[in-house]
Write a protein that holds these residues in place. Structure first.
Motif, short mmCIF file in Angstrom:
data_model
loop_
_atom_site.label_atom_id
_atom_site.label_comp_id
_atom_site.label_asym_id
_atom_site.label_seq_id
_atom_site.Cartn_x
_atom_site.Cartn_y
_atom_site.Cartn_z
N LYS A 71 -0.97 -1.60 -1.44
CA LYS A 71 -1.54 -2.89 -1.46
C LYS A 71 -0.34 -3.94 -1.86
O LYS A 71 -0.28 -5.06 -1.62
N ALA A 72 0.39 -3.32 -2.90
CA ALA A 72 1.55 -4.26 -3.46
C ALA A 72 2.81 -4.24 -2.49
O ALA A 72 3.61 -4.76 -2.81
N LYS A 73 2.53 -3.29 -1.34
CA LYS A 73 3.65 -3.33 -0.52
C LYS A 73 4.94 -2.41 -0.99
O LYS A 73 6.00 -2.82 -0.44
N SER A 74 4.62 -1.77 -1.98
CA SER A 74 5.75 -0.61 -2.45
C SER A 74 5.62 0.49 -1.66
O SER A 74 5.20 1.60 -2.49
N TYR A 75 6.08 0.31 -0.49
CA TYR A 75 5.61 1.86 0.31
C TYR A 75 6.45 2.81 -0.28
O TYR A 75 5.91 4.15 0.05
N ASN A 76 7.66 2.96 -0.63
CA ASN A 76 8.32 4.14 -1.16
C ASN A 76 7.80 4.54 -2.32
O ASN A 76 7.37 5.92 -2.30
N ALA A 77 7.18 3.79 -3.44
CA ALA A 77 6.55 4.30 -4.20
C ALA A 77 4.88 4.88 -3.92
O ALA A 77 4.85 6.11 -4.26
N GLN A 78 4.47 4.49 -2.90
CA GLN A 78 3.25 4.85 -2.35
C GLN A 78 3.55 6.34 -1.67
O GLN A 78 2.65 7.32 -1.90
N LEU A 79 4.73 6.22 -0.88
CA LEU A 79 4.91 7.56 -0.34
C LEU A 79 5.22 8.74 -1.28
O LEU A 79 4.62 9.88 -1.14
N ASN A 80 5.91 8.48 -2.31
CA ASN A 80 6.08 9.49 -3.53
C ASN A 80 4.88 10.12 -4.10
O ASN A 80 4.77 11.20 -4.38
N TRP A 81 4.16 8.94 -4.13
CA TRP A 81 2.73 9.58 -4.72
C TRP A 81 1.92 10.34 -3.94
O TRP A 81 1.16 11.00 -4.29
N MET A 82 1.96 9.89 -2.54
CA MET A 82 1.15 10.59 -1.84
C MET A 82 1.46 11.96 -1.27
O MET A 82 1.08 12.95 -1.02
N LYS A 83 2.96 12.03 -1.46
CA LYS A 83 3.52 13.37 -1.40
C LYS A 83 3.24 14.31 -2.55
O LYS A 83 2.83 15.61 -2.20
N ARG A 84 2.96 13.80 -3.55
CA ARG A 84 2.56 14.51 -4.82
C ARG A 84 1.11 14.97 -4.46
O ARG A 84 0.73 16.08 -5.01
N VAL A 85 0.11 14.15 -4.14
CA VAL A 85 -1.19 14.46 -3.80
C VAL A 85 -1.20 15.76 -2.89
O VAL A 85 -1.88 16.65 -2.87
N ASN A 86 -0.38 15.68 -1.53
CA ASN A 86 -0.41 16.67 -0.79
C ASN A 86 0.08 18.03 -1.51
O ASN A 86 -0.48 18.99 -1.34
N TRP A 87 1.00 18.01 -2.32
CA TRP A 87 1.50 19.19 -3.21
C TRP A 87 0.48 19.78 -3.81
O TRP A 87 0.09 21.16 -3.85
N MET A 88 -0.03 18.63 -4.76
CA MET A 88 -1.42 19.40 -5.59
C MET A 88 -2.23 19.97 -4.78
O MET A 88 -2.99 21.01 -4.98
N LYS A 89 -2.86 19.26 -3.76
CA LYS A 89 -3.92 19.81 -3.13
C LYS A 89 -3.64 21.17 -2.48
O LYS A 89 -4.47 22.37 -2.43
#
Length: 605
Positions: free
Chosen positions: A401-419
């Protein structure tokens, strides 16, 4: 709002010489009524200042702190009390255990504390009679209590468990031995939750009315998000003793974000049963916020702030931050949450506070690094994997929402790894795939979009989104046309395998892109100065490259004709015409009789 108590346990040791006042003081500690406990135990000490157990338990009341934290002043008061007792009474075992407990609280030498514990054990070990060679069970239990206190970095829980097991073999009735044992197992980490439950269950078998043991089991199941079981054990605790305050506060916390009306009922019950304290006003302000009454919540917070100050009730800063954020004053919200997270005692800070910090800071460009550090700290506070995934997802959404897309991507990748690393059914959901691929696309990480879209297509071939992400990312790769064509070949193969009829037009459009590329390419090759065919039919490397490119274009045209085989149909006619034109070029420049640098057939599409 989380009420963290330095030591959530205390009960009457099975020692006959305990006075009624000491027993009452211990029960008050047991009920987290630390203020009242200190008053009762102080009166008992004033009347029995030479009684080692009167001294020990007053010191324990100091070490319990104020219900939020154990301050340096609290530890210093306990230390002074125990030192005075040792000077007046000598090396009494209870006072030695108390001093060892103080050393643990001070973060001192663990071995030094253990020496005091062992000295106390030796001093109280029977030297004759039927109990010859047996240590005193009360002293062993007190040692277990000391090592169960505090966080995972304080004391030696395994050492404490060993002493508690010895105590349990000697004293067959005291339930608190097993309560301390359960707390010690919890200090060792979540994987020891089963052992902790066993210990608390044994405590209940010794005392079927042990609300504390039932409550502690409920806390374990709450940490596992097992609503059915934690409610069952919380209900058991309420039934065992309706005046047990901690269970009402825990239920208030749980339902405050789910059912604010139900939460208010639990809060009222907590206030009725707990010590009278200014912090109860804080909980009322918290409830008003959760009920959407922001102005009333702020008014209550300011009233308490004026009366006692933020230092006395640090979580006022959180209430301020929440209210100002909801009222649109992000700057004030940022001020209060940053001050709270920087100065509040660790026992006061919850994972949700860091989440709030992230939500606020993402409204201020340039704060991404601090926001990310808040997430990491939140993950250390809440170690339940499902909760961590929910937190990271929420943080990724806020960065998006804050348009910090690279930060968003890094955290989404972490969720992917954790799941993928968890024993969860079906691994990623369709929404997980979408968010991961979407965040990569927003971050313009097109190679990663393609990487993520492939398993997305495989897992959900019926959805249009993965194909769209793959195609759009492929076309955004820029000038690397060879890679674009390779990716389009992959996409077309997936299309054909999933549903050729459904994707026929999409495949044709991909082939259209390819044939245009090849036609434009061989036209550019013809313009090169080294493009020559001799009268003897000898071809330059440029001509050979030209003919090879034409053959690739012919192969594409053939695919188009397979897709639309009906003569006269528009797409069929296009493919037939383009193929014929390309074939003329192949025939012309492959003919040994071709002369010079003739231009050959006109091409284009």
């Amino acid at each position: 709002m989380k009420k963290s108590v330095a030591l959530m346990f205390a009960a009457v040791f099975a020692v006959q010489c305990l006075t009624a006042q000491v027993a009452e003081g211990i029960k008050l500690l047991h009920y987290e009524k630390n203020k009242s406990a200190k008053e009762v135990l102080q009166k008992n000490y004033d009347a029995n200042s030479k009684d080692p157990q009167a001294i020990y338990w007053l010191g324990q009341a100091f070490l319990a702190g104020n219900g939020i934290e154990v301050s340096k002043e609290d530890v210093a008061a306990a230390k002074a009390l125990y030192q005075k007792g040792l000077q007046e009474l000598g090396s009494d075992a209870w006072l030695l255990v108390g001093m060892g407990h103080v050393e643990l609280r001070e973060g001192g030498d663990l071995n030094s504390a253990k020496q005091k514990f062992e000295q106390a054990i030796t001093a109280t070990t029977e030297t004759k009679g039927k109990n010859k060679g047996k240590p005193n069970a009360g002293i062993l239990t007190a040692i277990g209590r000391a090592n169960a206190d505090g966080d995972s970095k304080m004391g030696d829980p395994m050492y404490g468990i060993d002493k508690l097991k010895q105590a349990a073999a000697i004293d067959l009735v005291n339930p608190d031995i097993y309560i301390y044992m359960g707390i010690s197992y919890q200090k060792l980490g979540g994987e020891n939750g089963g052992e902790a439950v066993k210990a608390y269950t044994e405590a209940i078998s010794r005392d079927p009315k042990s609300a504390l043991a039932m409550f502690r089991i409920g806390i374990i199941y709450k940490s596992q998000n097992n609503e059915e079981l934690f409610n069952q054990y919380f209900d058991n605790a309420k039934t065992a003793d309706p005046a047990f305050p901690p269970v009402y506060y825990a239920l208030y916390l749980y339902y405050s974000e789910k059912d604010v009306t139900r939460a208010k009922g639990y809060l009222d019950q907590y206030v009725q049963t707990a010590d009278k304290d200014s912090r109860n006003e804080l909980y009322q302000a918290d409830y008003l916020f959760r009920a959407g009454k922001y102005d009333e919540s702020l008014a209550k917070a300011k009233e308490l702030d004026a009366a006692v100050g933020l230092k006395a009730v640090p979580r006022l800063g959180v209430v301020y931050a929440y209210n100002y954020l909801r009222k649109g004053d992000s700057l004030s919200s940022k001020k209060y949450i940053e001050e709270f997270l920087a100065t509040a005692p660790a026992t006061e800070v919850q994972a949700s506070d860091y989440k709030l910090g992230v939500e606020v800071l993402t409204k201020f460009p340039g704060s991404e690094a601090v926001a990310a550090s808040y997430i990491e700290k939140a993950l250390m506070v809440d170690t339940v994997k499902a909760n961590q995934i929910a937190l990271i997802n929420a943080a990724a959404d806020m960065f998006g929402k804050a348009k910090s897309y690279n930060a968003q991507l890094n955290w989404m990748k972490r969720v992917n790894w954790m799941k993928r690393g968890m024993q969860m059914k079906g691994e990623l959901t369709e929404f997980d795939h979408y968010k991961l691929t979407s965040s990569a696309f927003n971050a313009k990480a097109y190679s990663q979009v393609i990487e993520f879209a492939k398993p997305y297509m495989a897992a959900h071939p019926e959805k249009p989104q993965p194909y769209s992400f793959f195609k759009r990312a492929t076309m955004a790769l820029g000038t690397d046309t060879a890679l674009i064509i390779s990716n389009l070949d992959y996409l077309d193969s997936v299309y054909a395998k999933v549903d050729l009829e459904k994707h026929r037009k999409a495949i044709f459009l991909d082939e259209y892109f390819k044939i245009n590329y090849y036609v434009n390419l061989f036209n550019e090759i013809k313009k090169r100065p080294d493009f020559k065919v001799t009268t003897k039919g000898e071809k330059s490397p440029a001509v050979e490259e030209f003919l090879a490119t034409c053959q690739k274009a012919i192969a594409v045209a053939d695919k188009m004709l397979v897709l639309y085989p009906t003569a006269g149909e528009e797409n069929n006619k296009f493919a037939q015409d383009v193929k014929a034109t390309i074939q003329k070029n192949i025939d012309y420049y492959s003919n040994p009789g071709a002369k010079g640098n003739a231009a050959g057939a006109k091409t284009g599409s």
